[in-house]
Scaffold this motif. Structure first.
Motif, PDB file in Angstrom:
ATOM      1  N   LEU A   1     -23.017  33.986  46.975  1.00 37.69           N
ATOM      2  CA  LEU A   1     -23.489  35.209  47.876  1.00 37.69           C
ATOM      3  C   LEU A   1     -22.472  36.062  48.115  1.00 37.69           C
ATOM      4  CD1 LEU A   1     -25.181  32.875  50.817  1.00 37.69           C
ATOM      5  CD2 LEU A   1     -26.194  34.527  49.134  1.00 37.69           C
ATOM      6  N   GLY A   2     -21.283  35.950  48.357  1.00 41.81           N
ATOM      7  CA  GLY A   2     -19.990  36.843  48.379  1.00 41.81           C
ATOM      8  C   GLY A   2     -20.179  37.667  47.184  1.00 41.81           C
ATOM      9  N   CYS A   3     -20.155  37.381  45.959  1.00 42.36           N
ATOM     10  CA  CYS A   3     -20.229  38.209  44.785  1.00 42.36           C
ATOM     11  C   CYS A   3     -21.451  39.062  44.743  1.00 42.36           C
ATOM     12  CB  CYS A   3     -20.372  37.186  43.663  1.00 42.36           C
ATOM     13  SG  CYS A   3     -18.830  36.531  43.293  1.00 42.36           S
ATOM     14  N   ALA A   4     -22.619  38.689  45.328  1.00 40.66           N
ATOM     15  CA  ALA A   4     -23.687  39.440  45.352  1.00 40.66           C
ATOM     16  C   ALA A   4     -23.518  40.634  46.351  1.00 40.66           C
ATOM     17  CB  ALA A   4     -25.213  38.489  45.692  1.00 40.66           C
TER      18      ALA A   4
ATOM     19  N   GLY B   1     -11.953  46.378  39.649  1.00 42.12           N
ATOM     20  CA  GLY B   1     -11.603  45.184  38.854  1.00 42.12           C
ATOM     21  C   GLY B   1     -10.251  44.774  38.935  1.00 42.12           C
ATOM     22  N   ALA B   2      -9.366  45.472  39.473  1.00 41.57           N
ATOM     23  CA  ALA B   2      -8.028  45.069  40.022  1.00 41.57           C
ATOM     24  C   ALA B   2      -8.192  44.385  41.226  1.00 41.57           C
ATOM     25  CB  ALA B   2      -7.189  46.234  40.122  1.00 41.57           C
ATOM     26  N   ALA B   3      -9.017  44.758  42.116  1.00 42.14           N
ATOM     27  CA  ALA B   3      -9.014  44.143  43.313  1.00 42.14           C
ATOM     28  C   ALA B   3      -9.817  42.768  43.262  1.00 42.14           C
ATOM     29  CB  ALA B   3     -10.179  44.832  44.374  1.00 42.14           C
ATOM     30  N   LEU B   4     -10.630  42.563  42.056  1.00 41.19           N
ATOM     31  CA  LEU B   4     -11.369  41.408  41.874  1.00 41.19           C
ATOM     32  C   LEU B   4     -10.119  40.265  41.195  1.00 41.19           C
ATOM     33  CD1 LEU B   4     -13.968  39.522  41.463  1.00 41.19           C
ATOM     34  CD2 LEU B   4     -14.194  40.479  39.423  1.00 41.19           C
ATOM     35  N   LEU B   5      -9.632  40.872  40.413  1.00 41.93           N
ATOM     36  CA  LEU B   5      -8.542  40.184  39.802  1.00 41.93           C
ATOM     37  C   LEU B   5      -7.454  39.622  40.719  1.00 41.93           C
ATOM     38  CD1 LEU B   5      -7.453  38.999  36.902  1.00 41.93           C
ATOM     39  CD2 LEU B   5      -6.094  41.039  36.709  1.00 41.93           C
ATOM     40  N   VAL B   6      -6.890  40.508  41.608  1.00 39.41           N
ATOM     41  CA  VAL B   6      -6.022  39.847  42.720  1.00 39.41           C
ATOM     42  C   VAL B   6      -6.937  38.873  43.682  1.00 39.41           C
ATOM     43  CG1 VAL B   6      -4.801  40.710  44.997  1.00 39.41           C
ATOM     44  CG2 VAL B   6      -4.877  42.025  42.754  1.00 39.41           C
ATOM     45  N   GLY B   7      -8.076  39.014  43.852  1.00 35.21           N
ATOM     46  CA  GLY B   7      -8.673  38.033  44.687  1.00 35.21           C
ATOM     47  C   GLY B   7      -8.744  36.659  43.864  1.00 35.21           C
ATOM     48  N   LEU B   8      -9.157  36.779  42.682  1.00 37.20           N
ATOM     49  CA  LEU B   8      -9.360  35.375  41.834  1.00 37.20           C
ATOM     50  C   LEU B   8      -7.836  34.606  41.635  1.00 37.20           C
ATOM     51  CD1 LEU B   8     -11.355  36.725  38.888  1.00 37.20           C
ATOM     52  CD2 LEU B   8     -12.063  34.893  40.469  1.00 37.20           C
ATOM     53  N   THR B   9      -6.951  35.341  41.652  1.00 39.75           N
ATOM     54  CA  THR B   9      -5.581  34.955  41.464  1.00 39.75           C
ATOM     55  C   THR B   9      -5.452  34.306  42.988  1.00 39.75           C
ATOM     56  OG1 THR B   9      -4.721  36.677  39.958  1.00 39.75           O
ATOM     57  CG2 THR B   9      -3.194  35.380  41.099  1.00 39.75           C
ATOM     58  N   ALA B  10      -5.541  34.827  43.976  1.00 33.85           N
ATOM     59  CA  ALA B  10      -5.060  34.120  45.272  1.00 33.85           C
ATOM     60  C   ALA B  10      -5.962  33.103  45.639  1.00 33.85           C
ATOM     61  CB  ALA B  10      -5.350  35.481  46.406  1.00 33.85           C
ATOM     62  N   GLY B  11      -7.543  33.263  45.111  1.00 36.10           N
ATOM     63  CA  GLY B  11      -8.177  32.235  45.645  1.00 36.10           C
ATOM     64  C   GLY B  11      -7.918  30.781  44.686  1.00 36.10           C
ATOM     65  N   ALA B  12      -7.570  31.252  43.473  1.00 36.65           N
ATOM     66  CA  ALA B  12      -7.291  30.046  42.326  1.00 36.65           C
ATOM     67  C   ALA B  12      -5.924  29.333  42.965  1.00 36.65           C
ATOM     68  CB  ALA B  12      -6.849  30.379  40.983  1.00 36.65           C
ATOM     69  N   ALA B  13      -4.867  30.381  43.643  1.00 42.54           N
ATOM     70  CA  ALA B  13      -3.718  29.668  43.726  1.00 42.54           C
ATOM     71  C   ALA B  13      -3.955  28.817  45.280  1.00 42.54           C
ATOM     72  CB  ALA B  13      -2.823  30.870  44.187  1.00 42.54           C
TER      73      ALA B  13
ATOM     74  N   ALA C   1     -14.211  49.423  52.082  1.00 38.25           N
ATOM     75  CA  ALA C   1     -14.960  48.260  52.772  1.00 38.25           C
ATOM     76  C   ALA C   1     -15.341  47.753  51.353  1.00 38.25           C
ATOM     77  CB  ALA C   1     -16.203  48.660  53.356  1.00 38.25           C
ATOM     78  N   ALA C   2     -15.673  48.408  50.140  1.00 37.86           N
ATOM     79  CA  ALA C   2     -16.150  47.748  49.022  1.00 37.86           C
ATOM     80  C   ALA C   2     -14.950  47.123  48.296  1.00 37.86           C
ATOM     81  CB  ALA C   2     -16.614  48.771  48.151  1.00 37.86           C
ATOM     82  N   MET C   3     -13.892  47.636  48.350  1.00 39.79           N
ATOM     83  CA  MET C   3     -12.536  46.980  48.014  1.00 39.79           C
ATOM     84  C   MET C   3     -12.294  45.704  48.687  1.00 39.79           C
ATOM     85  SD  MET C   3     -10.985  49.008  45.386  1.00 39.79           S
ATOM     86  CE  MET C   3      -9.563  48.647  45.262  1.00 39.79           C
ATOM     87  N   LEU C   4     -12.478  45.502  50.032  1.00 39.85           N
ATOM     88  CA  LEU C   4     -12.272  44.455  50.582  1.00 39.85           C
ATOM     89  C   LEU C   4     -13.342  43.233  50.288  1.00 39.85           C
ATOM     90  CD1 LEU C   4     -10.353  43.421  52.841  1.00 39.85           C
ATOM     91  CD2 LEU C   4     -11.770  44.352  54.653  1.00 39.85           C
ATOM     92  N   ALA C   5     -14.703  43.780  50.036  1.00 39.62           N
ATOM     93  CA  ALA C   5     -15.587  42.865  49.713  1.00 39.62           C
ATOM     94  C   ALA C   5     -15.413  42.117  48.582  1.00 39.62           C
ATOM     95  CB  ALA C   5     -16.815  43.392  49.980  1.00 39.62           C
ATOM     96  N   THR C   6     -14.826  43.018  47.369  1.00 35.45           N
ATOM     97  CA  THR C   6     -14.555  42.572  46.113  1.00 35.45           C
ATOM     98  C   THR C   6     -13.262  41.600  45.992  1.00 35.45           C
ATOM     99  OG1 THR C   6     -15.173  44.961  45.253  1.00 35.45           O
ATOM    100  CG2 THR C   6     -13.950  43.624  43.711  1.00 35.45           C
ATOM    101  N   LEU C   7     -12.399  41.873  47.075  1.00 39.77           N
ATOM    102  CA  LEU C   7     -11.161  41.067  47.003  1.00 39.77           C
ATOM    103  C   LEU C   7     -11.574  39.831  47.741  1.00 39.77           C
ATOM    104  CD1 LEU C   7      -7.985  41.138  46.738  1.00 39.77           C
ATOM    105  CD2 LEU C   7      -7.925  41.607  49.386  1.00 39.77           C
ATOM    106  N   CYS C   8     -12.767  39.855  48.613  1.00 38.84           N
ATOM    107  CA  CYS C   8     -12.967  38.618  49.350  1.00 38.84           C
ATOM    108  C   CYS C   8     -13.891  37.802  48.246  1.00 38.84           C
ATOM    109  CB  CYS C   8     -13.742  38.793  50.390  1.00 38.84           C
ATOM    110  SG  CYS C   8     -12.708  39.492  51.896  1.00 38.84           S
ATOM    111  N   ALA C   9     -14.841  38.177  47.682  1.00 39.60           N
ATOM    112  CA  ALA C   9     -15.469  37.466  46.570  1.00 39.60           C
ATOM    113  C   ALA C   9     -14.673  36.952  45.464  1.00 39.60           C
ATOM    114  CB  ALA C   9     -16.629  38.746  45.835  1.00 39.60           C
ATOM    115  N   GLY C  10     -13.709  37.757  45.017  1.00 38.15           N
ATOM    116  CA  GLY C  10     -12.797  37.073  44.085  1.00 38.15           C
ATOM    117  C   GLY C  10     -11.952  35.936  44.526  1.00 38.15           C
ATOM    118  N   THR C  11     -11.749  35.864  45.949  1.00 41.43           N
ATOM    119  CA  THR C  11     -11.044  34.819  46.628  1.00 41.43           C
ATOM    120  C   THR C  11     -11.939  33.612  46.818  1.00 41.43           C
ATOM    121  OG1 THR C  11      -9.527  36.229  47.742  1.00 41.43           O
ATOM    122  CG2 THR C  11      -9.824  33.971  48.669  1.00 41.43           C
ATOM    123  N   LEU C  12     -13.210  33.999  47.095  1.00 46.73           N
ATOM    124  CA  LEU C  12     -14.156  32.642  47.053  1.00 46.73           C
ATOM    125  C   LEU C  12     -14.257  31.992  45.718  1.00 46.73           C
ATOM    126  CD1 LEU C  12     -16.742  34.393  49.469  1.00 46.73           C
ATOM    127  CD2 LEU C  12     -15.096  32.495  50.073  1.00 46.73           C
TER     128      LEU C  12
END
Length: 163
Positions: free
Chosen positions: A43-46, A66-78, A135-146
């Motif tokens: 749902l977060g990605c949608a 893409g950079a925000a998504l990569l940062v979120g994925l890294t933070a979520g994986a960590a 807001a879009a950057m923040l949502a992308t960061l949150c989706a990547g973290t999830l």
């Protein structure tokens, strides 16, 4: 006067609220199964995808998302690899401390906040375009973290059941 508010904002709000609700359910449950780990990230990605599409239509560069998504994925994986979990030996599910699970709830609430920021920016005026971009950057960061958190925890569960 409504400038750019459309039905997509309503659907994004429903998705963000659903993500927060499912994150709250995960916080309250003692055990979480593997398939339930991926419902809030889906749902977060949608929601993030919808907000990013709105910003791409406004001619913002896509590499920033893409950079925000990569940062979120890294933070979520960590976060997923470092959180303390108790893995059930019979079924692929895990039990985490409540403080560890609350991070998921906060991230999903930030996602709800980003959808509301975008809706307010759409209603108020075109001068709030930077707020909508934020807001879009923040949502992308949150989706990547999830997604990063759910993927890391699932990898830990699969690795633990191989031994």
């Amino acid at each position: 006067m409504i400038f750019q508010l459309n039905i997509l904002h309503g659907l994004l709000a429903i998705g963000a609220i659903g993500c927060a609700y499912l994150a709250l359910r995960e916080v309250r449950r003692p055990y979480v199964s593997v398939w339930r780990l991926f419902v809030p990230p889906f749902l977060g990605c949608a929601v993030a995808f919808g907000l990013v599409l709105i910003q791409l239509a406004a001619n913002h560069p896509s590499w920033q998302f893409g950079a925000a998504l990569l940062v979120g994925l890294t933070a979520g994986a960590a976060r997923g690899f470092t959180m303390q979990v108790q893995i059930d030996a019979y079924r692929p599910r895990f039990q985490a401390r409540p403080a560890t699970k609350r991070v998921l709830l906060w991230v999903s609430l930030v996602l709800v906040l980003s959808v509301s920021l975008d809706a307010v920016g759409a209603v108020q005026s075109p001068a709030l375009a930077p707020v909508r971009f934020f807001a879009a950057m923040l949502a992308t960061l949150c989706a990547g973290t999830l997604v990063g958190r759910a993927t890391a925890v699932t990898a830990r569960l699969r690795y633990a059941h191989r031994d």
